[in-house]
Write a protein that holds these residues in place. Sequence first.
Motif, PDB file in Angstrom:
ATOM      1  N   PHE A  43      21.879  35.442  70.004  1.00 15.16           N
ATOM      2  CA  PHE A  43      22.497  36.072  68.842  1.00 15.16           C
ATOM      3  C   PHE A  43      22.066  37.530  68.741  1.00 15.16           C
ATOM      4  O   PHE A  43      20.901  37.872  69.007  1.00 15.16           O
ATOM      5  CB  PHE A  43      22.138  35.305  67.578  1.00 15.16           C
ATOM      6  N   ALA A  44      22.997  38.374  68.354  1.00 20.41           N
ATOM      7  CA  ALA A  44      22.744  39.816  68.338  1.00 20.41           C
ATOM      8  C   ALA A  44      21.854  40.245  67.179  1.00 20.41           C
ATOM      9  O   ALA A  44      21.193  41.277  67.248  1.00 20.41           O
ATOM     10  CB  ALA A  44      24.069  40.577  68.278  1.00 20.41           C
ATOM     11  N   THR A  45      21.816  39.461  66.102  1.00 27.14           N
ATOM     12  CA  THR A  45      21.035  39.836  64.925  1.00 27.14           C
ATOM     13  C   THR A  45      20.190  38.647  64.471  1.00 27.14           C
ATOM     14  O   THR A  45      20.431  37.504  64.851  1.00 27.14           O
ATOM     15  CB  THR A  45      21.959  40.257  63.765  1.00 27.14           C
ATOM     16  N   GLN A  46      19.202  38.945  63.630  1.00 27.71           N
ATOM     17  CA  GLN A  46      18.394  37.901  63.020  1.00 27.71           C
ATOM     18  C   GLN A  46      19.174  37.263  61.871  1.00 27.71           C
ATOM     19  O   GLN A  46      20.068  37.879  61.286  1.00 27.71           O
ATOM     20  CB  GLN A  46      17.078  38.484  62.485  1.00 27.71           C
ATOM     21  N   GLN A  82      23.104  31.353  58.964  1.00 23.80           N
ATOM     22  CA  GLN A  82      22.785  30.023  59.455  1.00 23.80           C
ATOM     23  C   GLN A  82      21.461  29.997  60.228  1.00 23.80           C
ATOM     24  O   GLN A  82      21.290  30.719  61.209  1.00 23.80           O
ATOM     25  CB  GLN A  82      23.907  29.506  60.342  1.00 23.80           C
ATOM     26  N   ALA A  83      20.560  29.135  59.794  1.00 20.44           N
ATOM     27  CA  ALA A  83      19.268  29.011  60.460  1.00 20.44           C
ATOM     28  C   ALA A  83      19.330  28.047  61.635  1.00 20.44           C
ATOM     29  O   ALA A  83      18.585  28.202  62.608  1.00 20.44           O
ATOM     30  CB  ALA A  83      18.198  28.550  59.459  1.00 20.44           C
ATOM     31  N   SER A  91      24.751  25.289  64.320  1.00 25.30           N
ATOM     32  CA  SER A  91      25.703  25.749  63.311  1.00 25.30           C
ATOM     33  C   SER A  91      26.029  27.220  63.513  1.00 25.30           C
ATOM     34  O   SER A  91      27.199  27.631  63.445  1.00 25.30           O
ATOM     35  CB  SER A  91      25.125  25.535  61.914  1.00 25.30           C
ATOM     36  N   ARG A  92      25.012  28.018  63.813  1.00 21.92           N
ATOM     37  CA  ARG A  92      25.263  29.442  64.015  1.00 21.92           C
ATOM     38  C   ARG A  92      26.158  29.667  65.237  1.00 21.92           C
ATOM     39  O   ARG A  92      27.009  30.557  65.225  1.00 21.92           O
ATOM     40  CB  ARG A  92      23.931  30.179  64.181  1.00 21.92           C
ATOM     41  N   ALA A  93      25.952  28.865  66.283  1.00 23.61           N
ATOM     42  CA  ALA A  93      26.788  28.991  67.483  1.00 23.61           C
ATOM     43  C   ALA A  93      28.258  28.739  67.138  1.00 23.61           C
ATOM     44  O   ALA A  93      29.150  29.424  67.660  1.00 23.61           O
ATOM     45  CB  ALA A  93      26.318  28.016  68.558  1.00 23.61           C
ATOM     46  N   PHE A  94      28.518  27.755  66.274  1.00 29.29           N
ATOM     47  CA  PHE A  94      29.914  27.486  65.902  1.00 29.29           C
ATOM     48  C   PHE A  94      30.531  28.680  65.204  1.00 29.29           C
ATOM     49  O   PHE A  94      31.659  29.089  65.527  1.00 29.29           O
ATOM     50  CB  PHE A  94      30.009  26.256  65.001  1.00 29.29           C
ATOM     51  N   TRP A  95      29.835  29.261  64.245  1.00 29.11           N
ATOM     52  CA  TRP A  95      30.432  30.359  63.494  1.00 29.11           C
ATOM     53  C   TRP A  95      30.588  31.602  64.356  1.00 29.11           C
ATOM     54  O   TRP A  95      31.527  32.386  64.150  1.00 29.11           O
ATOM     55  CB  TRP A  95      29.618  30.634  62.229  1.00 29.11           C
TER      56      TRP A  95
END
Length: 322
Positions: free
Chosen positions: A151-154, A203-204, A208-212
């Motif tokens: 991911f590019a950002t925290q 998303q932590a 879930s973050r991968a989906f978005w």
Amino acid sequence: MSPAHELDLGPLTWVKGEIDLALERAATALAEAETASDRLGRIKFAQTHLHQAHGALSIVGLDGLTQFSDMLDRLFGELSSEQIAYTPALGKLATRALAAIGNYLEELSRGQPDQSLRLFDLYSELAVARKLEAPTPSELFFPDLTLRPLFATQTDPSADDPRALRALRGRFERGLLKWFRNASDAAGPIEMRDAVAGIERTQALPASRAFWLAAAAFFDALGQQSIPVDASLKRLCGRIDAQMRRLMEGSSVVAERLMRDVLYQVAIAGNRSPAAETIRETYQLGRLIPAAGSRINDTPLAPVLRALRDGYRLHRFDARAG
């Protein structure tokens, strides 16, 4: 399952002979059903052997081929229970499907990539025979969903509050309405893209973050008109909206099918964006898409190939004995 270029042939080698034999017996029983007095019994017998092959396929981890064999298995069940009336044309279709399974496995054993989308045309014929709604290609599309992008950002958990999520969903729905009204206007997809990107940063959970992030890549492609718009694409946007609603209700779990559907659209889109490049690279999507017009031969080849191999081994044995 393993990426297409890293398929572990070991398990397939162990069970391929068993699968080939089960498929041949199923095809024999199906051929006998054409003239047998106990036609339904022969079809049921064919289904029993297909069950054996299907079980072995699921162990190997060939998800797309397993999905294909499940469609065929259900057709056998509906024929044997007379939910669907048997016709010679259906018998021929089922025979072609059995042959395609065997030929697909033969190609894999010789190093061809696992690209089950090459079975899609025949899969669609089976769906029509069962009087089902036309399937989408993503039903045979199985990337490795255990992979995670960089991911590019925290993450920013502080933004994950009900009011912020409601605002993001409202923005998404405004964009969706714009797109429904005018699919050629990029403003709608851009607004949807910004909304899902905002959710992604909250998303932590990596899954879930991968989906978005994948959804953001999808809307990038939609905004650049890199994906053909049809009814299934509109339904997919509606399902992403429903996923937002579930997130607001406290569930970040994303159904595997929804993730696969989004990844398929990213895979076939020709656009470029940071999110799209990240998703394609992470899930190696290009390796799962076959060349245009690539299909599996649906003529039974396994018995011929086995006879050739047996003849070759016999020839070598005679040569040594001589």
